[in-house]
Design an enzyme around this catalytic site. Structure first.
Site, short mmCIF file in Angstrom:
data_model
loop_
_atom_site.label_atom_id
_atom_site.label_comp_id
_atom_site.label_asym_id
_atom_site.label_seq_id
_atom_site.Cartn_x
_atom_site.Cartn_y
_atom_site.Cartn_z
N ASP A 366 81.19 14.15 -5.82
CA ASP A 366 80.09 14.30 -4.86
C ASP A 366 79.44 15.68 -5.01
O ASP A 366 79.60 16.36 -6.03
CB ASP A 366 80.64 14.03 -3.44
CG ASP A 366 79.60 13.45 -2.50
OD1 ASP A 366 78.77 14.23 -2.00
OD2 ASP A 366 79.61 12.22 -2.26
N ASP A 367 78.75 16.08 -3.98
CA ASP A 367 77.98 17.32 -3.92
C ASP A 367 78.80 18.53 -4.37
O ASP A 367 79.97 18.66 -4.00
CB ASP A 367 77.55 17.49 -2.44
CG ASP A 367 76.48 18.53 -2.26
OD1 ASP A 367 76.14 19.20 -3.24
OD2 ASP A 367 75.99 18.65 -1.13
N ASP A 478 71.39 10.78 -2.97
CA ASP A 478 71.44 11.21 -1.57
C ASP A 478 70.10 11.84 -1.16
O ASP A 478 69.29 12.24 -2.01
CB ASP A 478 72.58 12.24 -1.45
CG ASP A 478 73.10 12.39 -0.02
OD1 ASP A 478 72.50 11.83 0.91
OD2 ASP A 478 74.11 13.10 0.14
N ASN A 480 69.19 14.43 2.19
CA ASN A 480 69.84 14.94 3.39
C ASN A 480 68.93 15.57 4.43
O ASN A 480 69.42 16.32 5.28
CB ASN A 480 70.94 15.92 2.99
CG ASN A 480 72.18 15.16 2.55
OD1 ASN A 480 72.73 14.39 3.31
ND2 ASN A 480 72.58 15.35 1.31
N ASP A 548 77.77 8.44 7.47
CA ASP A 548 78.78 9.47 7.20
C ASP A 548 79.98 9.30 8.10
O ASP A 548 80.97 10.02 7.96
CB ASP A 548 78.17 10.86 7.41
CG ASP A 548 77.43 11.32 6.16
OD1 ASP A 548 77.61 10.69 5.11
OD2 ASP A 548 76.68 12.30 6.25
C1 DGJ Z 1 75.55 13.22 2.87
C2 DGJ Z 1 76.30 12.03 2.39
O1 DGJ Z 1 76.16 10.97 3.28
C3 DGJ Z 1 77.75 12.42 2.18
O2 DGJ Z 1 78.50 11.30 1.82
C4 DGJ Z 1 77.83 13.49 1.15
O3 DGJ Z 1 77.40 12.99 -0.09
C5 DGJ Z 1 76.99 14.68 1.56
N1 DGJ Z 1 75.65 14.29 1.92
C6 DGJ Z 1 76.94 15.71 0.46
O4 DGJ Z 1 76.09 16.73 0.73
#
Ligand code: DGJ
Length: 733
Positions: A366-367, A478, A480, A548
């Protein structure tokens, strides 16, 4: 024939297996009226429903009361500013500054199959699977041609609608509102069903009686958002999962939307849906066209369950394109909640080794693997591998993971730019911004101005370069933060109102490139959890991260709301760490597994650090996934009880299409002292066939299990669950 035109009466009739949709062209001016949508009918001339014989009569008979006619006529696609005082579907701004428009029918075409909607996600089908009607309308004063498109998917009882506007005039015109569909109906004591939430509690179901005035759900976030959802249903009062009538709309679009119902003075209800007109203004030059996205209409006379199953079937068969659509997805382990930004090659390989031994099939990084990203405040846009963290580079890591027999997946957030990034320092104008204003940050990041081709090309190429550099088989895309400070130096002042839509088109273009260049890639969309869980994204990715919040209890409501429309195969669902990182709740590992089974299934925890007892459960859970996923992914979904409603327990069932097998998932959220076992009424079985229910002696006919139900024992403790497998007894099958 699914689409009929009755020339003499000037009536259009669309038929699916169980529904009919009727429109009529009326009066000398060729107004298009909405006559009927509901259960299938053989009669087609129902124009008496338009009340044309009542006052105020049609304009050719009583032009003195033209405005009263316009204001009460059930318009198929309502105009604006010419006497209909309800909210319309379309409005414009001419060079002269006027906004009025009204459409009348010019011609039509009917053909098998469905054309693609240029640049947009949309349902699809062959000539055998669907038929299309295009009604060409015009506003002769404006020189605008508007085509209303209807595609009928007979087998799944769904009709899709969209609209294309073409400027046939000699000068430009500005479109200030172009909705994709409206339905003018008489009120039938409707209750409105919509989905609402927030980060970590997306898509909770809300149901309210409607009243006079307008009710809208909408987004101006540049994506649908965690808060509202591009869905609205009107259900006749008392409609349950099994009985009652419901009209639903869902928008195949991933940006600003408006879904509205308005009850007029006469008790008629206009439900409409489309791109949110706020902050929308599209300049249309002569001969140019604007294509509005698609709305899916579903009518069910078999309650909410019937509606749900139509959406599921439509999306599984006619929207999702991925090669993974009809396949099991690899059981993945994602390192986000396991490590957040604190990982390196050794840590990831350690997790992968342990995971591989337990039967997990893919590691998703992931990130945090790129640039100087050791926290969420920097480096978005710097899509170069951080070799201080990933010693030996990305390919080494991927190869090592592959050697363990696992696939490898990776996270990107392509649409964003951190102010603290090499990219921003080189191209500060690549972030959306309004001259004279410092853009507002969210999660310390800005949004890239993807409306500019050079920006989206650069980012796409960065992503593609990484994907070419190693054997990467999955991408989590993603996003955000929501959009704001919308301004682009790439467009003149009179095109700034196009940016929200251009942004969405850019995301679609990038994802189309991605799945074209990497056709075997498993793409999972995500937006800070589930802020962009919509049919538009399903056209590109067969699954979307639901939320999340993977707490087993909160997920019951999120997944109930999501599965009201979307197939279980699309819901990204994982067993995550405990105490849960969002709500702090502790639930049994076993229960978390049952809840995640309703989705794509995977893990989101550090498998090297959980208790041995939990770890030992993983091989069983993986086996459970392999045993039931074909059924969960492809079966018919029935909601048997809702924790959101009863605050006590949750229960749903999936029945195979051939009705030979069913799986009931029962989650007892709270135990009740001194209670009898609970009666659960199964659904969807073959009434006359005999079934064996796991844990019950004997075999019973489907009708018994549906009418008399089964008893489910009360489980000791809270947050407990069980699966009940139901199989047609071999004697009968
Ligand atoms: C939001 C995502 O929903 C998470 O699962 C994760 O990937 C974070 N971003 C990472 O910044």
């Amino acid at each position: 024939m699914a689409v009929q035109y009755y020339e003499k009466q000037r009536i259009f009739k669309l038929d699916t297996q169980h529904t009919s949709y009727i429109m009529a062209v009326v009066d000398k001016e060729n107004f298009l009226g909405h006559v009927y949508y509901g259960g299938r009918l053989e009669d087609y001339d129902l124009t008496y429903l338009l009340r044309l014989g009542e006052k105020p009569f049609v304009p050719s008979e009583n032009n003195r009361e033209r405005c009263s006619f316009m204001d009460s006529f059930p318009a198929e696609y309502a105009g604006h500013g010419l006497g209909d005082y309800r909210d319309g579907c379309i409005s414009v701004r001419t060079k002269g500054g006027h906004s009025a428009i009204n459409l009348t029918v010019v011609s039509h075409e009917i053909y098998g199959g469905k054309k693609r909607l240029e640049g947009l996600p949309a349902t699809f089908g062959t000539e055998q699977e669907c038929s299309t009607l295009e009604i060409h309308c015009e506003d002769a004063v404006l020189g605008l041609q508007v085509t209303l498109m209807y595609t009928v998917f007979e087998d799944v009882d769904a009709i899709t609608r969209s609209v294309k506007v073409t400027n046939e005039a000699k000068e430009e015109i500005y479109l200030t509102k172009v909705l994709s569909a409206c339905l003018d109906m008489d009120n039938r004591e409707f209750e409105r069903i919509t989905l609402h939430g927030s980060w970590a509690r997306e898509r909770h179901i809300q149901r309210q009686p409607i009243g006079y005035g307008k009710y809208a759900v909408s987004s101006l976030r540049g994506e649908p958002g965690h808060q509202e959802h591009p869905f609205m249903a009107l259900a006749v009062r008392g409609t349950t999962q099994d009985v009652g009538e419901v009209y639903a709309m869902n928008f195949v679009y991933s940006g600003n939307f408006l879904a509205q119902e308005e009850m007029s003075q006469f008790g008629s209800v206009r439900m409409s849906m489309g791109i949110n007109p706020e902050d929308f203004c599209w300049r249309l030059d002569p001969q140019e066209s604007f294509q509005a996205p698609e709305v899916v209409l579903v009518y069910s006379a078999e309650g909410l369950g019937g509606m749900t199953r139509s959406f599921h079937d439509l999306y599984r068969k006619h929207l999702i394109r991925s090669p993974y659509r009809d396949k099991k997805r690899p059981v993945l382990i994602n390192n986000w909640e396991a490590t957040y930004f604190e990982f390196d090659t050794d840590k990831l390989i350690g997790i992968a080794k342990q995971a591989a031994e337990l039967g997990i099939e893919m590691l998703v990084m992931d990130d945090g693997w790129f640039g100087k990203r050791n926290f969420d405040d920097c480096a978005l846009g710097d899509w170069q591998v951080n070799e201080e963290k990933l010693k030996g580079g990305l390919k080494y890591l991927v190869d090592e993971v592959n050697k363990l027999g696992m696939k490898f997946g990776i996270w990107f957030e392509p649409e964003m730019i951190s102010p603290d990034s090499e990219l921003y320092r080189a191209h500060p104008d690549w972030a959306f911004q309004i001259p004279g204003r410092t853009p507002g940050m969210s999660r310390e990041q800005y949004v890239l101005d993807l409306s500019r081709k050079e920006v989206r090309d650069y980012i796409y190429e960065c992503v593609a370069k990484i994907l070419h550099s190693a054997n990467i088989e999955y991408v989590k895309w993603d996003m955000n933060r929501s959009l704001c400070d919308i301004g682009s130096i790439g467009f003149p002042a009179d095109r700034q109102g196009e940016l929200y839509h251009r942004y969405v088109l850019a995301v679609y273009e990038m994802q189309e490139r991605l799945i074209t260049d990497f056709p075997q890639l498993l793409l999972e969309n995500c937006s800070g959890g589930g802020a962009r869980f919509d049919p538009g994204m399903l056209y590109y990715s067969p699954q979307i991260w639901c939320s999340d919040d993977a707490d087993a209890v909160e997920r019951l409501m999120i997944q109930e709301g999501t599965s009201l429309i979307y197939p279980l195969s699309t819901m990204g669902a994982h067993v995550s760490d405990c105490p849960n990182h969002v709500v702090g709740r502790v639930t049994p590992f076993e229960t978390r597994g049952y809840v995640a089974l309703a989705g794509t299934f995977g893990y989101e925890l550090d498998v090297t650090r959980i208790s041995e007892e939990d770890r030992n459960m993983i091989p069983e859970q993986v086996a459970m996934y392999h045993k039931y996923n074909d059924l969960v992914r492809e079966g018919d979904y029935y909601r048997l009880a809702s924790y959101g409603e009863n605050h006590c327990y949750d229960c749903y069932e999936v029945v195979s299409k051939d009705k030979k097998e069913a799986l009931v998932t029962y989650i007892q959220v709270l135990n009740i002292p001194n209670c009898h076992s609970r009666r659960i009424y199964l659904r969807g079985l073959e009434a006359a066939a005999e079934y064996k229910v796991e844990g019950m002696e004997g075999v019973y006919r489907g009708e018994t299990l549906m009418k008399a139900g089964i008893q489910v024992e009360i489980l000791a403790g809270d947050f407990r669950g069980k699966l009940i497998s139901v199989k047609r007894s071999s004697k009968a099958s």
